[in-house]
Design an enzyme around this catalytic site. Sequence first.
Site, PDB file in Angstrom:
ATOM      1  N   CYS A  12       0.809  -1.229   0.000  1.00  0.00           N
ATOM      2  CA  CYS A  12       0.000   0.000   0.000  1.00  0.00           C
ATOM      3  C   CYS A  12       0.840   1.276   0.000  1.00  0.00           C
ATOM      4  O   CYS A  12       0.755   2.075  -0.942  1.00  0.00           O
ATOM      5  CB  CYS A  12      -0.921  -0.003   1.214  1.00  0.00           C
ATOM      6  SG  CYS A  12      -1.970  -1.454   1.261  1.00  0.00           S
ATOM      7  N   LEU A  13       1.625   1.500   1.047  1.00  0.00           N
ATOM      8  CA  LEU A  13       2.305   2.795   1.178  1.00  0.00           C
ATOM      9  C   LEU A  13       3.154   3.148  -0.044  1.00  0.00           C
ATOM     10  O   LEU A  13       2.979   4.234  -0.625  1.00  0.00           O
ATOM     11  CB  LEU A  13       3.152   2.827   2.466  1.00  0.00           C
ATOM     12  CG  LEU A  13       2.481   3.429   3.713  1.00  0.00           C
ATOM     13  CD1 LEU A  13       1.095   2.894   3.968  1.00  0.00           C
ATOM     14  CD2 LEU A  13       3.355   3.257   4.945  1.00  0.00           C
TER      15      LEU A  13
END
Length: 451
Positions: A269-270
């Site tokens: 995600c990040l």
Amino acid sequence: MKVAVIGCGYVGLVTGAGLASIGHHVVGVESDPQRLAAISVGTPPFHEPGLPALLESGLRDGAFEATADLDRIVEADVVFVAVQTPPGENGSIDLSFVREAARRAAETLATQPRRRVLAIRSTVLPGTTDALRTLFDDRTAVAANPEFLQEGTAVQDFLRSDRIVVGVHEAWARELLAELYAPLGAPFVASTPATAELAKYASNALLATLISFSNEFASISESFPDVDVEEVLGAVHLDRRLSPRVDGAVVRPGILAFLKAGCGYGGSCLPKDLSALIASRQAAGEEHPLLEAVRTVNDSQAGRVVGLLERSLGNLAGRPIGVLGLAFKAGTDDVRTSPGLRAVEELLTRGAEVFAYDPLVRLEAVLPWREQGLTLVDGVQELMSKVQGCLIATGDPAFAAVADVAALHGTLLLDGRRLLAADELGSRHLAVGRAVPHGPGDDDAGTPVPS
Ligand code: UGA
């Protein structure tokens, strides 16, 4: 309420099984036959604490069922799209799976027109949800409903959601989604679709920024012989705007876990979300130097951490070096954009003989690195017996006694997660954010280091 979830990956399955557990009837639509077979017998195809129990109970009492048949979505009041959004070229996001799922849903729902909501659960760029509205007639409202699930605690994150963010134009659709989530008792944030979409990016960009900020201060701290970034950030944490006092006691908010130096952020995600946002803004002719710097700091972190070992041990070529933790963080078997694997690559590039251990990661998940020379071992003891230096890349509980085992074998540890207590580290071991004692890698080598 009747719910369908298109895509039973990590986000879709947690959402589906979670909604089934709060009284809804959920049909999970999954096209991958192997994944579908595993889900149908209550075995999620990935490691997520609490999910097997939630899924089993949903299947047992009939609240959750899995199917390959997309036509089943016609039964639902709310249809979620939770398919993958992989990275495309230059860090951009590939939204083709979301668009294709929405297109197929529109085709299917057109045969049985009635009011319902299509909710985009995948992380998508601002404007994506609104663009999908043209596929549907006005009986289907299209909403952005981003997830805020952290791998490893996703089930609890769902059942005790901090907030439900819903971006949709139609008031009736907003009310339907509010009713769907009402049993969770979480704050309901209603907005436009683009606001909801951007809120998700802002949340992850903030976490990434805090991590890169901490790692930047780790790098500054390493230039001073008597500064430790843990003490620096520990003092920052105590600002009462970060650690409020409640009834005289200091409260430590979870966000402080991100104001900590380490090997850099990874995961699915990040890194992906930050790159997708930057790429989409660049395509629009806009620059965002803060977000770009956050990414630049993170991209160099694995190399910088390995550089600490090199400064202490000297040339790493031919040296046996270990890495503890290949998943992107503890408590998961997910190796996507893993800082530990980035460190493995850095070590292999420097010619080191690399050994690694991770209690959850499966052999096949790291096949490309094994083909490049990485050797997996079966435990901390075995790893320490083979290597001269070892990077701790995740905080897996299996590594708790690593300092004792390293002492037995005379192995130099590099604490890449700042897990070890000061007395375990002593002056003997290395840690990110702490100066390296002079070693053979320095021009003015003096102080001996373990060999
Ligand atoms: C992240 C967010 O935390 C969730 O809120 C969000 O919903 C999710 O992305 C998503 O977009 O779906 P996740 O990727 O599971 O969740 O992982 P995190 O626990 O946030 O960790 C991300 C990375 O940062 C990991 O590599 C972790 O090890 C690293 N990290 C975390 C640090 O390097 N330092 C820290 O201090 C904390």
